[in-house]
Design an enzyme around this catalytic site. Structure first.
Site, short mmCIF file in Angstrom:
data_model
loop_
_atom_site.label_atom_id
_atom_site.label_comp_id
_atom_site.label_asym_id
_atom_site.label_seq_id
_atom_site.Cartn_x
_atom_site.Cartn_y
_atom_site.Cartn_z
CD GLU A 1 -2.77 1.35 2.35
OE1 GLU A 1 -2.84 0.45 3.19
OE2 GLU A 1 -3.44 2.39 2.40
NE ARG B 1 3.96 -7.48 10.68
CZ ARG B 1 3.34 -6.78 9.75
NH1 ARG B 1 2.27 -7.25 9.15
NH2 ARG B 1 3.77 -5.58 9.43
CE LYS C 1 3.34 0.12 4.85
NZ LYS C 1 2.46 0.18 3.71
P1 ATP Z 1 -0.23 -1.44 6.55
O1 ATP Z 1 -0.57 -1.44 7.99
O2 ATP Z 1 -0.04 -0.09 5.99
O3 ATP Z 1 -1.07 -2.37 5.72
P2 ATP Z 1 1.86 -3.29 6.00
O4 ATP Z 1 3.16 -3.37 6.73
O5 ATP Z 1 0.97 -4.46 5.97
O6 ATP Z 1 1.21 -2.02 6.58
P3 ATP Z 1 1.73 -3.28 3.12
O7 ATP Z 1 2.16 -2.20 2.20
O8 ATP Z 1 0.31 -3.66 3.12
O9 ATP Z 1 2.19 -2.82 4.55
O10 ATP Z 1 2.65 -4.54 2.90
C1 ATP Z 1 2.95 -5.09 1.65
C2 ATP Z 1 3.32 -6.54 1.82
O11 ATP Z 1 4.43 -6.66 2.68
C3 ATP Z 1 2.18 -7.33 2.43
O12 ATP Z 1 2.03 -8.54 1.73
C4 ATP Z 1 2.63 -7.56 3.84
O13 ATP Z 1 2.13 -8.76 4.34
C5 ATP Z 1 4.16 -7.58 3.70
N1 ATP Z 1 4.79 -7.16 4.95
C6 ATP Z 1 4.57 -6.03 5.65
N2 ATP Z 1 5.28 -6.00 6.78
C7 ATP Z 1 6.00 -7.15 6.81
C8 ATP Z 1 6.93 -7.72 7.73
N3 ATP Z 1 7.29 -7.11 8.86
N4 ATP Z 1 7.46 -8.92 7.43
C9 ATP Z 1 7.13 -9.55 6.30
N5 ATP Z 1 6.26 -9.09 5.39
C10 ATP Z 1 5.69 -7.90 5.64
#
Ligand code: ATP
Ligand code: MG
Length: 554
Positions: A37, A263, A273
């Protein structure tokens, strides 16, 4: 059927893919996607997801899409999109075709919402957000049906049309899937699929004032792109039944499957974020790419290489169990990488003047040193020796402790790659600080050991006049505690390490670095790994300390 291209460790996702390929799934074509996102910069956790999605596609000769999950325009921006594109690219991955956006599919998603209404599987609900929450129940109490649940198809179609036309205020109604208010899975209790938001969108402008929810958009976008394996993090496990419900009830062109992994969490930092944005917005750091940030752009500026980040993700592995990875592991991969690849140089970070009293004032000579002690192919460099030198302040003490291996009054040390000097006199200022050492050099020690005495170690140095002024920024961990957001009583901002940035403005590095390019990396001998910062100017180089030579944190 495709086979694995390399023999990297097989994780459980790879095992699933291999089994699917054996069964002939999608004619052997693996399709994954990375779906950020654009509401912030990418961080080290995203790197794990990128490596997994792109790496899996690469390993099985498939393709991976880069798709912006842009269903929440209030929080998104072009700046974030640009930074994400750059970061994925920098990590060394190429997506299939153009960059994609969920907003590319807004019309199709709208049509599918209409389809659900026509099938009697969706309805417009006029409950206000607080009421809807109350009707939803909780983990122990089943939900209750909305009083609007049994509206006719015709009425729902008309109302949804009016929502689209902008006739209603935000929050006054929404489109919900008709599933099961009694379900033990809260996500299935008639989830909202469209909401009203009178917000300009960075891609679609003012075309829409209703936007699909993540859950409605994600799986259908996967299906539209022919994604075979939709890999996401464990918090979406409970959403999987909903993901499958939409796929089952819509005429989608294919059936993607969702798989979850844990994660990445790193100690001494944060990967939320929202909190990273707070650090930036409240100026606790110098921006998203501050070298202390766990963002990909911050790590790049700090001096990390794409190869080191990919190696880190490999070492961390992919599982379904949550765990916190030690920051020391991230530091170790960049040390390993730079030990091999970074040319050596000398930089005196905190200078102390050394006058070589028996070396003629107008004389200078060049010494040749290897750029790398173990890699001849990296060539040689030249450093200048003269009467006026600088050494590191901390390489001299007046009262030496036992086992001191550096300079002290009356002692001798070797200047790396040059002569042995002996400290004859210590000069102090009025405040009693040591400001200069008067030393003698031994002309017979060029390339050989002195006769009759033993130097007490080796120190780095530069010629005062024949060196380049620079600024050195020493970075340390951003937080003083392992889990900055783990304490309910204490705000994570209170755990910021006040020593996380130390700026030295009178450092000097060896003359060959005068034209060093931004992002070039060095090992400053005996000090650490450094890289040239983008704040450097023609007058003044700025170096960021990537990492110390050894793990001395604990
Ligand atoms: P938001 O709360 O803004 O959704 P988010 O960290 O989930 O934050 P995204 O941009 O939706 O951010 O994440 C993109 C991809 O990265 C998603 O598939 C998410 O699962 C993965 N991702 C995000 N944070 C992690 C993490 N700490 N470890 C592994 N994968 C992650
Ligand atoms: Mg997310």
């Amino acid at each position: 059927m495709s086979t694995a291209k390399n023999s990297k460790p097989v994780n459980f996702i790879h095992q699933i893919v291999e089994k699917d390929l054996q069964q002939g799934l999608n004619d052997g074509q693996v399709v994954t996607r990375f779906p950020p996102e654009p509401n912030g910069y990418l961080h080290i956790g995203h790197a794990k997801s990128i490596c997994l999605n792109f790496g899996t596609a690469e390993k099985y000769q498939g393709v991976c899409n880069l798709r912006f999950d842009d269903t929440n325009p209030e929080k998104e921006s072009q700046e974030y999109i640009d930074s994400i594109v750059r970061d994925v690219n920098w990590l060394g991955y190429q997506w299939q075709g153009e960059v994609r956006y969920t907003s590319d599919y807004f019309q199709q998603l709208y049509d599918w919402a209409v389809y659900l209404i026509e099938q009697g599987k969706a309805y417009v609900c006029d409950l206000l957000p607080a009421e809807a929450k109350e009707y939803r129940g909780n983990f122990t109490t089943p939900g209750r049906n909305s009083p609007f649940r049994d509206r006719s198809v015709a009425e729902n179609l008309a109302l949804f049309e009016r929502m689209k036309k902008g006739e209603f205020a935000e929050g006054s109604c929404s489109l919900r899937a008709k599933i099961d208010m009694q379900s033990p899975n809260m996500n299935l209790r008639d989830p909202m699929i469209y909401r009203i938001m009178h917000t300009h969108h960075h891609q679609t402008g003012d075309q829409w004032c209703i936007y699909p929810m993540y859950d409605f958009a994600h799986g259908q976008s996967d299906a539209l792109e022919g994604v075979t394996h939709s890999i996401c993090t464990l918090e979406f496990e409970d959403h999987r039944p909903l993901y499958e419900w939409f796929i089952d009830h819509l005429p989608v062109p294919c059936v993607p499957r969702q798989y979850e992994f844990s994660r990445l969490e790193l100690n001494y930092t944060i990967t939320s974020k929202r909190r990273l944005k707070q650090l930036v917005d409240e100026a606790h750091v110098a921006g998203w790419n501050d070298p202390r940030m766990p963002t990909i752009s911050g790590l790049r500026r700090r001096g990390f290489t794409p190869a080191a980040l990919r190696e880190f993700c490999d070492r961390v592995g992919v599982t379904r169990s949550n765990g916190v990875v030690d920051m020391g592991m991230l530091e170790a991969v960049i040390r390993d990488d730079l030990d091999k690849s970074a040319p050596r140089a000398m930089c005196v970070v905190r200078p102390l003047t050394v006058t070589v009293t028996n070396y003629p004032e107008d004389q200078q000579e060049w010494f040749e040193l290897p750029n790398h002690p173990k890699d001849e192919s990296m060539g040689m460099r030249q450093v200048v020796f003269s009467r006026n030198l600088l050494i590191e302040k901390e390489d001299f003490v007046e009262d030496k402790p036992r086992k001191w291996k550096r300079l002290a009054p009356g002692d001798a040390v070797r200047l790396r790659g040059a002569y042995v000097i002996t400290c004859q006199e210590v000069v102090k200022n009025a405040a009693g600080d040591v400001v200069e050492l008067k030393c003698t050099y031994d002309p017979d020690t060029k390339g050989s050991n002195p006769e009759g005495y033993k130097p007490n170690g080796v120190v780095h140095w530069v010629s005062a006049e024949h060196s380049v002024p620079c600024e050195v920024r020493e970075y340390d961990r951003l937080f003083t505690v392992e889990n900055p957001s783990g304490d309910k009583e204490r705000d994570f901002l209170e755990c910021i390490n006040p020593q996380s940035l130390v700026v030295l403005t009178d450092s000097r590095c060896e003359i060959g670095l005068a034209d060093a390019a931004v992002e070039s990396r060095y090992q400053f001998e005996r000090t650490g790994y450094f890289c040239v910062d983008s704040d450097s100017t023609a007058e003044r180089l700025v170096f960021n300390r990537t990492v110390t030579l050894r793990d001395s944190w604990k």
